[in-house]
Design a protein around this motif. Structure first.
Motif, PDB file in Angstrom:
ATOM      1  N   ARG A  95       0.800  -1.234   0.000  1.00 38.70           N
ATOM      2  CA  ARG A  95       0.000   0.000   0.000  1.00 38.70           C
ATOM      3  C   ARG A  95       0.831   1.283   0.000  1.00 38.70           C
ATOM      4  O   ARG A  95       0.305   2.360  -0.284  1.00 38.70           O
ATOM      5  N   LEU A  96       2.136   1.175   0.298  1.00 37.18           N
ATOM      6  CA  LEU A  96       2.951   2.373   0.420  1.00 37.18           C
ATOM      7  C   LEU A  96       2.982   3.238  -0.842  1.00 37.18           C
ATOM      8  O   LEU A  96       2.885   4.478  -0.730  1.00 37.18           O
ATOM      9  N   PRO A  97       3.119   2.696  -2.052  1.00 40.07           N
ATOM     10  CA  PRO A  97       3.133   3.575  -3.235  1.00 40.07           C
ATOM     11  C   PRO A  97       1.881   4.449  -3.358  1.00 40.07           C
ATOM     12  O   PRO A  97       1.979   5.633  -3.723  1.00 40.07           O
ATOM     13  N   ASP A  98       0.707   3.901  -3.053  1.00 38.07           N
ATOM     14  CA  ASP A  98      -0.520   4.692  -3.122  1.00 38.07           C
ATOM     15  C   ASP A  98      -0.515   5.814  -2.085  1.00 38.07           C
ATOM     16  O   ASP A  98      -0.963   6.935  -2.355  1.00 38.07           O
ATOM     17  N   VAL A  99      -0.008   5.509  -0.895  1.00 43.07           N
ATOM     18  CA  VAL A  99       0.053   6.522   0.164  1.00 43.07           C
ATOM     19  C   VAL A  99       0.980   7.653  -0.241  1.00 43.07           C
ATOM     20  O   VAL A  99       0.654   8.846  -0.086  1.00 43.07           O
ATOM     21  N   LEU A 100       2.135   7.314  -0.786  1.00 37.41           N
ATOM     22  CA  LEU A 100       3.102   8.326  -1.194  1.00 37.41           C
ATOM     23  C   LEU A 100       2.577   9.166  -2.351  1.00 37.41           C
ATOM     24  O   LEU A 100       2.823  10.382  -2.413  1.00 37.41           O
ATOM     25  N   PHE A 166      -9.068  15.541   4.172  1.00 31.18           N
ATOM     26  CA  PHE A 166      -8.423  14.491   3.382  1.00 31.18           C
ATOM     27  C   PHE A 166      -7.172  13.978   4.093  1.00 31.18           C
ATOM     28  O   PHE A 166      -6.920  12.766   4.157  1.00 31.18           O
ATOM     29  N   MET A 167      -6.387  14.907   4.631  1.00 32.55           N
ATOM     30  CA  MET A 167      -5.169  14.517   5.338  1.00 32.55           C
ATOM     31  C   MET A 167      -5.496  13.688   6.585  1.00 32.55           C
ATOM     32  O   MET A 167      -4.830  12.697   6.876  1.00 32.55           O
ATOM     33  N   ARG A 168      -6.525  14.076   7.304  1.00 35.27           N
ATOM     34  CA  ARG A 168      -6.911  13.317   8.497  1.00 35.27           C
ATOM     35  C   ARG A 168      -7.375  11.916   8.128  1.00 35.27           C
ATOM     36  O   ARG A 168      -7.159  10.959   8.879  1.00 35.27           O
ATOM     37  N   SER A 169      -7.992  11.776   6.971  1.00 37.14           N
ATOM     38  CA  SER A 169      -8.522  10.470   6.571  1.00 37.14           C
ATOM     39  C   SER A 169      -7.427   9.451   6.288  1.00 37.14           C
ATOM     40  O   SER A 169      -7.673   8.242   6.322  1.00 37.14           O
ATOM     41  N   ILE A 170      -6.210   9.913   5.986  1.00 36.82           N
ATOM     42  CA  ILE A 170      -5.100   8.992   5.716  1.00 36.82           C
ATOM     43  C   ILE A 170      -3.974   9.198   6.737  1.00 36.82           C
ATOM     44  O   ILE A 170      -2.820   8.841   6.481  1.00 36.82           O
ATOM     45  N   ALA A 171      -4.320   9.738   7.895  1.00 38.55           N
ATOM     46  CA  ALA A 171      -3.301  10.055   8.903  1.00 38.55           C
ATOM     47  C   ALA A 171      -2.514   8.820   9.325  1.00 38.55           C
ATOM     48  O   ALA A 171      -1.292   8.875   9.521  1.00 38.55           O
ATOM     49  N   GLU A 172      -3.193   7.696   9.478  1.00 38.46           N
ATOM     50  CA  GLU A 172      -2.507   6.473   9.916  1.00 38.46           C
ATOM     51  C   GLU A 172      -1.500   6.006   8.881  1.00 38.46           C
ATOM     52  O   GLU A 172      -0.375   5.629   9.213  1.00 38.46           O
ATOM     53  N   GLN A 173      -1.901   6.045   7.612  1.00 37.08           N
ATOM     54  CA  GLN A 173      -0.989   5.620   6.539  1.00 37.08           C
ATOM     55  C   GLN A 173       0.178   6.601   6.399  1.00 37.08           C
ATOM     56  O   GLN A 173       1.314   6.192   6.117  1.00 37.08           O
ATOM     57  N   ILE A 174      -0.087   7.893   6.594  1.00 32.61           N
ATOM     58  CA  ILE A 174       0.979   8.885   6.529  1.00 32.61           C
ATOM     59  C   ILE A 174       1.994   8.638   7.644  1.00 32.61           C
ATOM     60  O   ILE A 174       3.208   8.700   7.427  1.00 32.61           O
TER      61      ILE A 174
END
Length: 258
Positions: A95-100, A166-174
């Protein structure tokens, strides 16, 4: 749909090597800076191929637990080899490429807007975050909390409620990508320098320069060993030898690397 009934897999041989190395370090009382035995010796004493030992060492490198020096051996970076499960690494690698990709799109725009909309309070929050990160690094840490505070301050300075959501929604992945990046050798100080360049552009009110500085930074974040790592699938020794037939004993603790 549940993933609980996915096909069972045998434990990879190098995962067994990882567990033996963890025991070896714990029982031998090794600490950061101590050297592990050479790969050839480990392979012989464990009764496995050097390829399996090498795969285990790579996993430890990816997790930031050891440093393999070219022609100089493998040294502990931490006081233990408490590794995370390989399957968790495999999932994060997936999943890292999508997060980046999402981080680059969102944070580049946030930096641009921050350069247009920031207040003195926003700038003070960014400077404070860099102070925290500097202290963490000087104390021997990775600067994770300071990094988090800085990016949060940039997001707040953009004054865009929707982008912030949007940033909060992916905070864990970030957070996951942050930890992965900052444990790369030399990365904390480089990230701190890049943060300063972002702050300078935002403080100067230069949106395009701020966006470019953030883009360079996030692309640096994307350069991690995990993405170059191939998990491998072997569950028995490629040479047909015994699976960890001879356990590593605990010889005297080697002298720390000076």
């Amino acid at each position: 749909m549940t993933d609980a009934l996915r096909p069972m897999t045998k434990q990879r041989l190098y995962e067994q090597v990882l567990e033996r190395l963890r025991q070896y370090v714990a029982e031998g009382g090794l600490r950061a800076g101590d050297r592990l035995p050479p790969e050839r010796d480990l392979a012989q004493r464990l009764g496995v191929s050097r390829a399996s030992v090498k795969q285990a060492i790579v996993v430890l490198e990816v997790q930031g637990l050891v440093e393999a020096r070219h022609g100089g051996g493998t040294y502990l970076v931490r006081d233990s080899l408490d590794t995370e499960p390989v399957e968790r690494m495999v999932e994060r690698r997936r999943r890292l490429p999508d997060v980046l990709e999402a981080r680059e799109a969102l944070e580049t725009k946030l930096a641009e807007l921050a350069a247009e909309r920031r207040t003195e309070d926003d700038l003070a929050a960014m400077r404070s975050a860099l102070g925290v990160m500097t202290e963490e690094i000087e104390a021997g840490g990775h600067g994770v909390e300071g990094d988090r505070l800085f990016h949060a301050a940039v997001t707040a300075a953009a004054h865009s409620s929707l982008l912030a959501e949007f940033m909060r929604s992916i905070a864990e992945q970030i957070a996951e990508s942050r930890t992965e990046s900052l444990r790369q050798p030399g990365r904390p100080s480089r990230s701190l320098s890049q943060h300063r360049a972002i702050l300078d552009a935002i403080a100067a009110g230069r949106p395009r320069q701020a966006a470019a500085a953030m883009r360079r930074h996030v692309r640096t974040v994307a350069k991690v060993r995990l993405l170059d790592w191939e998990p491998g699938e072997e569950s028995q020794d490629p040479g047909g030898g015994p699976v960890l037939g001879r356990p590593v004993s605990s010889p005297p603790r080697p002298p720390p690397h000076s």
